[in-house]
Scaffold this motif. Structure first.
Motif, mmCIF file in Angstrom:
data_model
loop_
_atom_site.group_PDB
_atom_site.id
_atom_site.type_symbol
_atom_site.label_atom_id
_atom_site.label_comp_id
_atom_site.label_asym_id
_atom_site.label_seq_id
_atom_site.Cartn_x
_atom_site.Cartn_y
_atom_site.Cartn_z
ATOM 1 N N SER A 1 -3.094 -1.630 9.342
ATOM 2 C CA SER A 1 -2.783 -2.699 8.392
ATOM 3 C C SER A 1 -2.346 -3.969 9.118
ATOM 4 N N ARG B 1 -7.574 5.322 5.559
ATOM 5 C CA ARG B 1 -7.238 4.137 6.336
ATOM 6 C C ARG B 1 -7.885 2.862 5.791
ATOM 7 N N ASN C 1 0.852 -1.188 0.000
ATOM 8 C CA ASN C 1 0.000 0.000 0.000
ATOM 9 C C ASN C 1 0.887 1.237 0.000
ATOM 10 N N CYS D 1 0.670 4.436 2.321
ATOM 11 C CA CYS D 1 1.031 4.435 3.739
ATOM 12 C C CYS D 1 2.370 3.741 3.983
ATOM 13 N N CYS E 1 1.497 0.177 9.327
ATOM 14 C CA CYS E 1 0.840 0.909 10.404
ATOM 15 C C CYS E 1 -0.024 -0.032 11.248
ATOM 16 N N CYS F 1 -5.424 0.761 4.143
ATOM 17 C CA CYS F 1 -4.593 0.046 5.114
ATOM 18 C C CYS F 1 -5.307 -1.222 5.586
ATOM 19 N N ASP G 1 2.599 0.404 3.832
ATOM 20 C CA ASP G 1 2.324 -0.920 4.402
ATOM 21 C C ASP G 1 2.723 -2.001 3.416
HETATM 22 ZN ZN ZN Z 1 -1.318 1.927 6.746
#
Ligand code: ZN
Length: 154
Positions: A68, A133, A37, A40, A65, A136, A42
């Motif tokens: 995730s 989010r 991702n 972010c 994060c 995530c 991730d």
């Molecule tokens: Zn994330």
């Protein structure tokens, strides 16, 4: 912040700090799919093994994060040991939950699912309030679906 949101936050933190089903599986017989991702940073690797229509094992590695990571942990807990039919129902239920504010209301209702199956996954419901989010939270699920289709196509 109401009590339910407090509880949900605790569940997410617990899965972030103590992720379930961490590790790798030997490929083959297991399959592995990677997801990323970029919004972010991730990343995730999902290993899974399907035997006679049942997801017998799933392991996850990666970094990212809290949303995730906890989503991946919650996913692994929800689907491990279940039949592919049940797995499909769980994924459909989760996708529907995540699409609540996504505007795609044309989807048909997912198959009935007992509450125990959804269980702690409901903790991620609050994520839909933060569109950025959702990616995530969905990373583990889209990667998981890719892994499932690879495992069932061979
Ligand atoms: Zn994330």
């Amino acid at each position: 912040m109401n009590e339910l949101e407090d509880l949900y936050r605790e569940i997410i933190l617990d899965h972030y700090k103590n992720p379930r089903n961490q590790g790798v599986l030997v490929t083959p017989p297991a399959v592995m799919k990677e997801g990323f991702n970029p919004l972010c940073g991730d990343e995730i690797q999902i290993y899974l093994q399907v035997e006679e229509g049942t997801l017998v094992d799933i392991k996850i590695t990666g970094q990212g994060c809290s949303i995730s990571r906890s989503s991946a942990s919650l996913l692994s807990q929800a689907v491990k040991g279940r039949s592919l039919t049940e797995v499909e129902a769980i994924v459909a239920q989760f996708r529907q939950m995540m699409a609540l504010h996504g505007g795609s209301s044309s989807e048909v209702d997912p198959p009935e699912l007992d509450e125990r199956a959804l269980g702690e996954l409901a903790a991620l419901r609050g994520v839909v309030k933060f569109p950025v989010r959702i990616k995530c939270a969905m990373l583990a699920w889209s990667t998981f679906e890719a892994a499932i289709s690879q495992a069932t196509s061979s």
